[in-house]
Write a protein that holds these residues in place. Structure first.
Motif, short mmCIF file in Angstrom:
data_model
loop_
_atom_site.label_atom_id
_atom_site.label_comp_id
_atom_site.label_asym_id
_atom_site.label_seq_id
_atom_site.Cartn_x
_atom_site.Cartn_y
_atom_site.Cartn_z
N ALA A 192 4.04 35.45 31.63
CA ALA A 192 2.86 35.91 32.30
C ALA A 192 1.74 35.81 31.30
CB ALA A 192 3.01 36.97 33.80
N ARG A 193 2.11 35.89 29.93
CA ARG A 193 0.78 36.44 28.70
C ARG A 193 0.94 34.86 28.71
NH1 ARG A 193 0.29 42.17 28.54
NH2 ARG A 193 -0.61 41.82 26.13
N SER A 194 1.65 34.11 28.54
CA SER A 194 1.91 33.01 28.16
C SER A 194 0.34 32.05 28.26
CB SER A 194 3.05 32.40 27.51
OG SER A 194 3.27 31.51 29.05
N SER B 105 0.47 43.50 41.04
CA SER B 105 1.17 44.76 40.09
C SER B 105 1.92 43.83 38.72
CB SER B 105 2.12 44.69 40.74
OG SER B 105 2.70 46.36 40.72
N GLY B 106 0.88 44.60 37.46
CA GLY B 106 1.61 44.13 36.07
C GLY B 106 1.13 43.39 35.70
N ALA B 107 2.65 42.39 35.53
CA ALA B 107 2.23 40.52 35.01
C ALA B 107 3.07 40.15 36.47
CB ALA B 107 3.52 40.38 33.68
N SER C 208 8.72 36.72 33.86
CA SER C 208 9.05 37.94 32.47
C SER C 208 7.53 38.07 32.45
CB SER C 208 9.30 37.10 31.80
OG SER C 208 8.89 35.68 31.04
N THR C 209 7.05 39.37 31.63
CA THR C 209 6.32 39.19 31.04
C THR C 209 5.59 38.67 30.13
OG1 THR C 209 6.68 41.84 31.83
CG2 THR C 209 4.86 41.36 29.66
N GLU C 210 7.00 38.22 29.14
CA GLU C 210 6.80 37.41 28.27
C GLU C 210 5.57 35.87 29.07
OE1 GLU C 210 10.18 36.36 26.04
OE2 GLU C 210 8.86 35.22 24.72
N GLY D 181 5.00 48.57 23.80
CA GLY D 181 3.39 47.34 23.48
C GLY D 181 2.28 47.40 23.81
N HIS D 182 2.71 47.99 25.14
CA HIS D 182 1.36 48.36 25.47
C HIS D 182 1.62 50.12 27.13
CE1 HIS D 182 3.10 45.11 28.05
NE2 HIS D 182 2.64 44.64 26.84
N PRO D 183 0.44 50.23 26.74
CA PRO D 183 0.23 51.84 27.42
C PRO D 183 0.39 51.38 28.59
CG PRO D 183 -1.41 51.07 26.74
CD PRO D 183 -1.07 49.81 26.80
N ASP D 184 0.43 50.33 29.35
CA ASP D 184 -0.04 50.88 31.59
C ASP D 184 1.32 50.77 32.06
OD1 ASP D 184 0.27 48.86 30.55
OD2 ASP D 184 -0.60 47.46 32.09
N ASN D 185 1.79 50.59 31.57
CA ASN D 185 3.18 51.29 32.60
C ASN D 185 3.71 52.38 32.01
OD1 ASN D 185 4.00 49.49 34.77
ND2 ASN D 185 3.86 47.87 32.91
N VAL D 186 4.02 52.46 31.16
CA VAL D 186 5.00 54.07 30.00
C VAL D 186 4.12 54.98 30.54
CG1 VAL D 186 6.60 52.51 29.12
CG2 VAL D 186 4.70 53.40 27.98
N TYR E 261 -5.43 33.57 35.84
CA TYR E 261 -5.07 32.46 35.57
C TYR E 261 -3.14 32.80 36.29
CZ TYR E 261 -8.87 32.79 32.12
OH TYR E 261 -9.86 32.44 32.04
N ARG E 262 -2.97 34.25 36.38
CA ARG E 262 -1.60 34.11 36.77
C ARG E 262 -0.64 33.88 38.12
NH1 ARG E 262 -0.86 39.92 33.68
NH2 ARG E 262 0.12 39.15 31.75
N PHE E 263 -2.20 32.91 38.84
CA PHE E 263 -2.34 33.25 40.48
C PHE E 263 -1.04 32.11 40.87
CE2 PHE E 263 -6.57 34.84 41.64
CZ PHE E 263 -5.55 36.08 41.90
N1 HSE Z 1 -0.07 44.99 31.24
C1 HSE Z 1 0.92 44.24 31.60
C2 HSE Z 1 0.48 42.55 31.42
C3 HSE Z 1 2.23 44.86 32.53
O1 HSE Z 1 0.12 42.15 32.04
O2 HSE Z 1 0.95 41.94 30.72
C4 HSE Z 1 3.17 44.54 32.12
O3 HSE Z 1 3.44 45.11 30.85
#
Ligand code: HSE
Length: 298
Positions: free
Chosen positions: A178-180, A251-253, A174-176, A128-133, A225-227
């Motif tokens: 952290a994105r929400s 790091s990442g999500a 979870s990334t889910e 779904g996003h390229p920054d890890n793969v 938003y993630r802090f």
């Molecule tokens: N760029 C993604 C994020 C990394 O921060 O949600 C996690 O796959």
């Protein structure tokens, strides 16, 4: 003759501050698998049954996804997870490494019909996003741009003096989730802040000039938003600054945090002491960039 080979895929640290969903780096964490043809599909971890059930196993899912994409059935196989240094759901690319490994396994069994660029496209489609793969495949630090039709990536030059002090807590995120917590729209001024800093951050890494790293890592798109999802995050960033790091990011999500610094064991010791005072358990590891990326070893 029946096929037998190994696959190695590094863990990754995505976003790197202002590079939300587009910048990532492969680090010295390795997922190492031994694969051989077998009379049934089986996943083992050092010879014992793998703890993750097959319906939740991303390696298996990626193999099936690739088979479908290639319109080819591969023989049954046994995958033995020899080494897994990438902690799960910590923002170090464990899902991406599993996806890349699965695609490489299926491609190898199918007789290697896909080249590395086709493998990269399929991995991004699945993740779904390229920054890890993308860094997991190519190694190093990679900047990417992606939409439905296009995938463009380019590796950055990195000098050998940069170390990643990776701080991993005992809790998952979870990334889910952290994105929400991210907003649906942003101020133009926040977008400009990130764009301008990303350009200069890439320039700083390319030239090995780190004097403005902390300012350039400080984004307005995801980290603020993630802090609140990461206990003690601000305290850790403050300590990292106090003890002389070049900069910090999630790091990442998340929830793993990274301090960037030169090779400095005193810094490592000081951060270890700070982490020991926190309510959650944190460990800190000093890592370098993995430049090899994903490998198949016959
Ligand atoms: N760029 C993604 C994020 C990394 O921060 O949600 C996690 O796959």
């Amino acid at each position: 003759m029946s096929l037998k080979f190994k696959v190695k895929v590094p863990g990754t640290s995505a976003n790197i501050g202002v590079g939300y969903d587009c910048l990532g780096v492969a680090l010295e964490y390795i997922l190492e698998l031994e694969i051989e043809e077998s009379d049934k599909i089986e996943f083992l971890e050092n010879g014992s049954l793998f703890s993750i059930p097959i319906e939740k196993n991303l390696i298996f899912e990626a193999i099936k996804y690739t088979e479908k994409h290639l319109e080819k059935n591969i023989p049954s196989y046994k995958v033995n997870i020899k080494k897994n240094e990438i902690p799960m759901a910590r923002g170090l690319g464990s899902s991406s490494s599993a996806i890349v490994a699965g695609i490489l396994i299926a491609n190898k069994f199918a007789g290697n019909p896909m080249d590395i660029n086709q493998i990269a496209k399929l991995a991004v489609e699945m993740e779904g996003h390229p920054d890890n793969v993308i860094p997991a495949i190519f190694g190093g630090m990679v900047l990417t741009a992606y939409d439905k039709e296009n995938l463009v990536y380019s590796s950055l030059e990195n000098s050998n003096d940069l170390y990643f002090y990776v701080m991993i807590p005992d809790f998952q995120l979870s990334t889910e989730r952290a994105r929400s917590v991210l907003p649906e729209s942003y101020l133009v001024s926040d977008a400009i802040n990130n764009m301008s800093k990303l350009g200069l951050l890439v320039d700083a890494f390319n030239k090995g000039k780190y004097e403005n790293l902390r300012f350039l890592l400080d984004d307005k798109i995801h980290q603020p938003y993630r802090f609140r999802l990461i206990n003690s995050c601000e305290k850790i960033f403050e300590a990292s600054k106090k003890y002389g790091a070049l900069g910090e990011y999630i790091s990442g999500a998340g929830p793993t945090l990274v301090s960037l610094n030169y090779n400095n064991d005193k810094f490592l010791e000081n951060m270890k002491k700070v982490l020991e005072t926190l309510p959650n358990k944190w460990k800190i590891e000093k890592k370098k960039i993995n430049f090899k990326g994903a490998e198949i070893i016959d």
